[in-house]
Write a protein that holds these residues in place. Structure first.
Motif, PDB file in Angstrom:
ATOM      1  N   LEU A  11      44.702  49.785  46.002  1.00 35.91           N
ATOM      2  CA  LEU A  11      43.501  50.334  45.376  1.00 35.91           C
ATOM      3  C   LEU A  11      42.340  50.148  46.336  1.00 35.91           C
ATOM      4  N   SER A  12      41.600  51.232  46.593  1.00 34.28           N
ATOM      5  CA  SER A  12      40.436  51.172  47.468  1.00 34.28           C
ATOM      6  C   SER A  12      39.242  51.713  46.707  1.00 34.28           C
ATOM      7  N   ILE A  13      38.185  50.915  46.595  1.00 36.72           N
ATOM      8  CA  ILE A  13      37.005  51.335  45.836  1.00 36.72           C
ATOM      9  C   ILE A  13      35.740  50.981  46.612  1.00 36.72           C
ATOM     10  N   GLN A  14      34.643  51.555  46.184  1.00 35.79           N
ATOM     11  CA  GLN A  14      33.343  51.286  46.797  1.00 35.79           C
ATOM     12  C   GLN A  14      32.776  49.986  46.234  1.00 35.79           C
ATOM     13  N   GLU A  15      32.104  49.257  47.084  1.00 34.49           N
ATOM     14  CA  GLU A  15      31.442  48.034  46.637  1.00 34.49           C
ATOM     15  C   GLU A  15      30.514  48.341  45.463  1.00 34.49           C
ATOM     16  N   GLY A  16      30.592  47.493  44.463  1.00 33.03           N
ATOM     17  CA  GLY A  16      29.777  47.694  43.271  1.00 33.03           C
ATOM     18  C   GLY A  16      30.530  48.358  42.129  1.00 33.03           C
ATOM     19  N   GLU A  17      31.611  49.054  42.438  1.00 34.41           N
ATOM     20  CA  GLU A  17      32.422  49.674  41.394  1.00 34.41           C
ATOM     21  C   GLU A  17      33.313  48.623  40.738  1.00 34.41           C
ATOM     22  N   ASN A  18      33.893  49.020  39.610  1.00 37.22           N
ATOM     23  CA  ASN A  18      34.841  48.148  38.916  1.00 37.22           C
ATOM     24  C   ASN A  18      36.258  48.434  39.400  1.00 37.22           C
ATOM     25  N   ALA A  19      37.072  47.398  39.428  1.00 37.08           N
ATOM     26  CA  ALA A  19      38.479  47.538  39.823  1.00 37.08           C
ATOM     27  C   ALA A  19      39.366  47.107  38.668  1.00 37.08           C
ATOM     28  N   HIS A  57      37.741  36.087  29.454  1.00 34.33           N
ATOM     29  CA  HIS A  57      36.747  36.380  30.481  1.00 34.33           C
ATOM     30  C   HIS A  57      36.540  35.151  31.365  1.00 34.33           C
ATOM     31  N   SER A  58      36.249  35.427  32.633  1.00 35.66           N
ATOM     32  CA  SER A  58      35.859  34.358  33.548  1.00 35.66           C
ATOM     33  C   SER A  58      34.965  34.967  34.605  1.00 35.66           C
ATOM     34  N   GLY A  59      33.662  34.768  34.468  1.00 35.43           N
ATOM     35  CA  GLY A  59      32.726  35.366  35.409  1.00 35.43           C
ATOM     36  C   GLY A  59      32.824  36.879  35.400  1.00 35.43           C
ATOM     37  N   ARG A  60      33.121  37.485  36.554  1.00 40.76           N
ATOM     38  CA  ARG A  60      33.253  38.940  36.642  1.00 40.76           C
ATOM     39  C   ARG A  60      34.675  39.422  36.311  1.00 40.76           C
ATOM     40  N   LEU A  61      35.525  38.525  35.889  1.00 42.84           N
ATOM     41  CA  LEU A  61      36.900  38.878  35.564  1.00 42.84           C
ATOM     42  C   LEU A  61      37.092  39.021  34.065  1.00 42.84           C
ATOM     43  N   ARG A  62      37.844  40.065  33.711  1.00 38.41           N
ATOM     44  CA  ARG A  62      38.227  40.249  32.306  1.00 38.41           C
ATOM     45  C   ARG A  62      39.718  40.573  32.278  1.00 38.41           C
ATOM     46  N   VAL A  63      40.459  39.786  31.533  1.00 39.83           N
ATOM     47  CA  VAL A  63      41.891  40.000  31.408  1.00 39.83           C
ATOM     48  C   VAL A  63      42.228  40.338  29.963  1.00 39.83           C
ATOM     49  N   THR A  64      43.087  41.327  29.791  1.00 38.23           N
ATOM     50  CA  THR A  64      43.586  41.657  28.467  1.00 38.23           C
ATOM     51  C   THR A  64      45.108  41.498  28.468  1.00 38.23           C
ATOM     52  N   LEU A  65      45.644  41.242  27.309  1.00 42.39           N
ATOM     53  CA  LEU A  65      47.085  41.093  27.143  1.00 42.39           C
ATOM     54  C   LEU A  65      47.510  41.820  25.886  1.00 42.39           C
ATOM     55  N   THR A  77      34.597  43.355  37.673  1.00 43.52           N
ATOM     56  CA  THR A  77      33.382  44.163  37.574  1.00 43.52           C
ATOM     57  C   THR A  77      32.487  43.934  38.790  1.00 43.52           C
ATOM     58  N   ALA A  78      31.687  44.953  39.095  1.00 42.57           N
ATOM     59  CA  ALA A  78      30.709  44.863  40.183  1.00 42.57           C
ATOM     60  C   ALA A  78      31.333  44.279  41.448  1.00 42.57           C
ATOM     61  N   SER A 105      54.858  42.157  42.319  1.00 45.90           N
ATOM     62  CA  SER A 105      54.776  42.553  43.722  1.00 45.90           C
ATOM     63  C   SER A 105      53.346  42.701  44.226  1.00 45.90           C
ATOM     64  N   GLY A 106      52.377  42.713  43.330  1.00 40.84           N
ATOM     65  CA  GLY A 106      50.986  42.653  43.743  1.00 40.84           C
ATOM     66  C   GLY A 106      50.282  43.987  43.894  1.00 40.84           C
ATOM     67  N   THR A 107      48.962  43.924  43.801  1.00 39.31           N
ATOM     68  CA  THR A 107      48.079  45.056  44.071  1.00 39.31           C
ATOM     69  C   THR A 107      47.170  44.670  45.226  1.00 39.31           C
ATOM     70  N   ARG A 108      47.146  45.503  46.271  1.00 37.16           N
ATOM     71  CA  ARG A 108      46.252  45.247  47.408  1.00 37.16           C
ATOM     72  C   ARG A 108      44.939  45.965  47.150  1.00 37.16           C
ATOM     73  N   LEU A 109      43.883  45.199  46.998  1.00 41.14           N
ATOM     74  CA  LEU A 109      42.563  45.731  46.687  1.00 41.14           C
ATOM     75  C   LEU A 109      41.696  45.700  47.941  1.00 41.14           C
ATOM     76  N   SER A 110      41.124  46.844  48.268  1.00 43.68           N
ATOM     77  CA  SER A 110      40.190  46.936  49.400  1.00 43.68           C
ATOM     78  C   SER A 110      38.847  47.401  48.863  1.00 43.68           C
ATOM     79  N   ILE A 111      37.801  46.698  49.233  1.00 43.68           N
ATOM     80  CA  ILE A 111      36.449  47.049  48.814  1.00 43.68           C
ATOM     81  C   ILE A 111      35.710  47.629  50.019  1.00 43.68           C
ATOM     82  N   ARG A 112      35.292  48.888  49.913  1.00 50.45           N
ATOM     83  CA  ARG A 112      34.579  49.550  51.008  1.00 50.45           C
ATOM     84  C   ARG A 112      33.088  49.262  50.906  1.00 50.45           C
TER      85      ARG A 112
END
Lengths: 113, 113
Positions: A11-19, A57-65, A77-78, A105-112
């Protein structure tokens, strides 16, 4: 095959966007955990959600199950450049079973920038 | 506290050689485990232990032995190294039978020629 499978693989997103990253699993679980791995480093625990919880929730992290769908999502977020890393979900089996924590197996996140 | 300590950080072996990867934790954790991570992939569980004197197999145990004579130490032995065992190895520990978050060591990068 592994218990947890993440989606997307990259996943590649712009800085400031949500992932948003998703994790699906196959069998009953006691808990589901998310970890981050920076390139060339060990894994760092982010958040643990138990099977009787629906959201955490933990800071900018939100997990659902959603145990009925056997799936979880991690929302960052952000996003910041420092969030660039691989993210893994890991499932813990029911207490009565053998104590194997199995990773996806993981998700590789890149923030542009 | 040092947390989880792995040694060595890097190792090169020839096919057929044996060696032991060391793992020690100073958090009095009952649960310890070994994972391997191949390039671009998630972690696969090799062996785990829920306490001194108790070990069990994970997803990919063949070619590896473990023992747990003390709470602190959980060494991983490669009996006769093969090129397929080239990988990064992570040791992890947890407070309660793998039902709580894992603390990871920094990893051992192993190459088998």
């Amino acid at each position: 095959s592994q218990q947890g499978e993440e989606d997307p693989q990259a996943l590649s997103i712009q800085e400031g966007e949500n992932a948003t990253m998703n994790c699906s699993y196959k069998t009953s679980i006691n808990n589901l955990q998310w970890y981050r791995q920076n390139s060339g480093r060990g894994l760092v625990h982010l958040i643990l959600i138990r099977s009787n919880e629906r959201e955490k929730h933990s800071g900018r992290l939100r997990v659902t199950l959603d145990t009925s769908k056997k799936s979880s999502s991690l929302l960052i977020t952000a996003s910041r450049a420092a969030d660039t890393a691989s993210y893994f979900c890991a499932t813990g089996p029911p207490y009565s079973s053998a104590s194997k924590i199995i990773f996806g197996s993981g998700t590789r996140l890149s923030i542009r920038p | 506290n040092a947390g989880v300590t792995q040694t060595p950080k890097f190792q090169v072996l020839k096919t057929g050689q044996s060696m032991t990867l060391q793992c020690a934790q100073d958090m009095n954790h009952e649960y310890m485990s070994w994972y391997r991570q191949d390039p671009g992939m998630g972690l696969r569980l090799i062996h785990y232990s829920v306490g001194a004197g108790i070990t069990d197999q994970g997803e990919v145990p063949n070619g590896y032995n473990v023992s747990r004579s003390t709470t602190e130490d959980f060494p991983l032995r490669l009996l006769s190294a093969a090129p397929s065992q080239t990988s990064v190895y992570f040791c992890a520990s947890s407070l309660d039978r793998g039902l709580e978050k894992l603390f990871f060591g920094s990893g051992t990068q192993l190459s088998v020629l």
